[in-house]
Every structure is written in C-alpha cells, then in structure tokens.
Design a protein around this motif. Structure first.
Motif, short mmCIF file in Angstrom:
data_model
loop_
_atom_site.label_atom_id
_atom_site.label_comp_id
_atom_site.label_asym_id
_atom_site.label_seq_id
_atom_site.Cartn_x
_atom_site.Cartn_y
_atom_site.Cartn_z
N GLY A 126 0.80 -1.19 0.00
CA GLY A 126 0.00 0.00 0.00
C GLY A 126 0.86 1.26 0.00
N PRO A 127 0.34 2.29 -0.66
CA PRO A 127 -0.89 2.17 -1.44
C PRO A 127 -0.63 1.76 -2.88
N VAL A 128 -1.59 1.07 -3.45
CA VAL A 128 -1.60 0.85 -4.89
C VAL A 128 -2.16 2.13 -5.52
N LEU A 129 -1.43 2.70 -6.46
CA LEU A 129 -1.78 3.99 -7.04
C LEU A 129 -2.51 3.80 -8.38
N PRO A 130 -3.76 4.20 -8.46
CA PRO A 130 -4.51 4.04 -9.71
C PRO A 130 -3.77 4.67 -10.90
N GLN A 139 -11.49 -1.19 -5.57
CA GLN A 139 -10.72 -1.72 -4.44
C GLN A 139 -10.77 -3.24 -4.41
N GLU A 140 -11.94 -3.80 -4.66
CA GLU A 140 -12.10 -5.26 -4.63
C GLU A 140 -11.29 -5.91 -5.74
N SER A 163 -1.02 -7.97 1.96
CA SER A 163 -2.38 -7.44 1.84
C SER A 163 -2.30 -6.11 1.12
N ALA A 164 -3.33 -5.80 0.35
CA ALA A 164 -3.32 -4.60 -0.48
C ALA A 164 -4.23 -3.53 0.09
#
Length: 344
Positions: free
Chosen positions: A225-229, A298-299, A254-255
């Motif tokens: 984290g964080p995963v950046l869009p 997110q899912e 975990s993300a």
C-alpha cells in the motif's frame, strides 16, 4: 503555535487535559541527513492513545512518538493532522517534526498503571516510528524495552530500514509476547518511488528488511500500500511486485488502494497536475465522491493481489516454521474505507 492549549474535546463542554505540558524546544541540524528539517522537542502528557470508538480497525491502542514525517510520501493520510498544530499539511508535514522526547518514560509508566489491561498496541499506523528522526532521537529502543519488560503485545508497520537496529529487542520481546512486523511496499518502480516517496528507503531495501526479519526469526509481512490508480495498478505491475514480495519471504501480503483524505488530497493532486497532468481528470472521476476509490475498484485490486500471492506462494512454509512461536504474521493494516486512526 497553540501547543500549550492543544486539547481533545470529548463532549463539546469538558476538554481533556492539555496533551503537551510546555512549549517545544526547537532544534535544527546541518548534517546532510537532517538538512532542511526542524525538530520540535516536546514533553507529551500521554503516549498510549485510544483509537476512536467509531474506527472499525483491528486494534484499539496506538503509540506515536513522532508527528510529521520526513518520509515525505505525497499521499500520506496523516498530513491533515499537522494542521492541528498550526503547521501546513504539505511541506511542513515533511520538514517540521514533533518529537515526544519523553515517549519511552511515558510508555513504561502507562503500562504499569493499574487500569492498563495489556491490550495490543499498534505502532507506525499514523506516521512512521522509524523515520529519519529516529536515527537521532532513538525513542524506539526505550519503547520496545518497556513493552518487552511488560510482556505487552505489539506490532510495527514501517517503511524504514532502521527497524533492523532494534532486531535484538524484537527477538527478546517475541519470546515473551506476541510481536508483529510488516513493511509497507506498494510498488517496486524505482523512478516513481523517487517522486512520490522521496524520503524513504527504496522498495527493494524495504523488501531486504522483510527478508532479514524473517531470516532472524521475526516474521514480517508486507502491506502492499498504497496501490496507485493508473500508476502502479496494472496486472503486470501487481504481479511483479507480489513476486518480489514472495521472494523476500514475506509471511503475508495485503493490499490497500490509495485514499486521498483532505490534506493529502491537495498535496497529491498538486503533484499530479505538475508531473502527470493527463491523469488529473481520471483521478477526479475516480475520487469524485470522496477520499476512497469505488468499492469495485478496491475489490479488483485486492483480488489481483490475492491471486498473485497464491501463485507465488506468499507465506507458504512460514506456518510450520513458526508454529512454536507466539508471533502473528503481521501487524494490523490501516483502516478500511471511511475510517480514521488515532491522530495523536
């Protein structure tokens, strides 16, 4: 600054006692690692903080020896908290660091209080307790020693490599109580890392920390984290990151997707307009309704990370290896969408 009067108002009428006893001692250093950073040394009134009851997080108590963070992560959700001290949430958050110099003393005192019931304590959930300032002030050894001596369970989440300095204390504490560690590695792109996390050790260095902790008997997971869009969320990027996380021997992964709360939102979007203007409009669409990306997005990210973790065997073999130890695989992750951590 209004620190002498900083208060928590519980019912709108009756304030709690001041959180800070006296004015800060201001220090600056001219050494390269601290150039441009101002430290405000204060004596806090308390150090073990209760997480607000409305926060549905897997822990109830935190310790935050610092406020502000020289990691300078553009997206840090804690930025807004600096405004409570009449600092700004941008450059001040990165360069004006509040140091609770009596943290270790307070931890030992509060753990010994008759009312303390030995609850799990999470560290690194607001700002990083192993940021650069810790190299000078060395607050964590005293904190860890107090937790070890009390046999009090705790966990640490960090982007810093300085945690390895305290490896012997972590090992000793793990023999007495539950100890969890995790490093935060949202992506492995070195060029992007230098832009959005300029004050942190590189992602590869953090994974080396994870590997070392695991090799030395202190299980360490990874918070991806964080995963950046639009920047780090492609299937190829996620797969590559999880593969390296698995190679580091992480006990779990975990993300968490980028969330842009007030303070962080303005700072991150300003950077985006300068560095990646073509993404401003997509971000405004994605985060148009609030601080969090849509649930479906997110899912999807969570599912992709979980599938990659299964593919590369993250955590495989760790369970049997550590069955005799009382150490959970990782500390709790930051709060889910819409929740807030303790700000003190």
């Amino acid at each position: 600054m209004r620190w002498d009067h900083l208060q928590l108002v519980q019912d709108g009428n009756r304030p709690d006692p001041p959180l800070i006893e006296r004015q800060a001692v201001v220090r600056t250093m001219d050494t390269p690692e601290f150039r441009g950073i101002t430290f405000y040394e204060i004596h806090a009134k308390s150090i073990i903080n209760k997480v607000p009851g409305a926060s549905r997080v897997p822990f109830s108590w935190t310790i935050n020896p610092y406020r502000g963070c020289s990691h300078s992560c553009l997206y840090c959700f804690a930025r807004k908290t600096h405004e409570y001290l009449d600092f700004n949430s941008g450059s001040d958050f990165d360069s004006k660091i509040v140091v609770k110099v009596n943290a270790a003393e307070l931890v030992r005192k509060e753990l010994a209080a008759p009312r303390w019931d030995g609850h799990h304590i999470a560290m690194g959930t607001n700002v990083d307790c192993y940021q650069r300032a810790e190299g000078r002030y060395r607050l964590m050894p005293g904190i860890l020693t107090a937790l070890r001596d009390a046999g009090n369970p705790f966990s640490i989440l960090t982007k810093g490599s300085l945690i390895l300095r305290d490896l012997p204390l972590l090992q000793e504490a793990a023999e007495r109580t539950e100890v969890g560690t995790a490093v935060s590695v949202g992506f492995i792109d070195k060029d992007l890392w230098r832009l959005v996390e300029p004050g942190t050790p590189s992602p590869h260095k953090r994974l080396e920390v994870c590997a070392t902790l695991n090799e030395q008997g202190v299980p360490c997971g990874v918070l991806m984290g964080p995963v950046l869009p639009y920047l780090t969320d492609s299937p190829r990027q996620i797969d590559a990151a999880v593969r390296q996380i698995a190679e580091a021997g992480a006990t779990s992964v975990s993300a968490i997707t980028l969330h842009l709360r007030p303070g962080a939102r303005e700072w991150f979007m300003s950077w985006l307009r300068e560095q990646r203007p073509e993404l401003v409009e997509p971000y405004e669409r994605l985060y148009g309704r609030g601080a969090y990306a849509p649930k479906a997005y997110q899912e999807r990210i969570t599912r992709q990370v979980q599938e990659a973790a299964e593919k590369y065997g993250v955590g495989r073999g760790q369970t049997a290896r550590n069955a005799h130890r009382r150490i959970p695989p990782a500390p709790p992750a930051p709060p889910p969408a819409g929740e807030q951590l303790s700000l003190l």
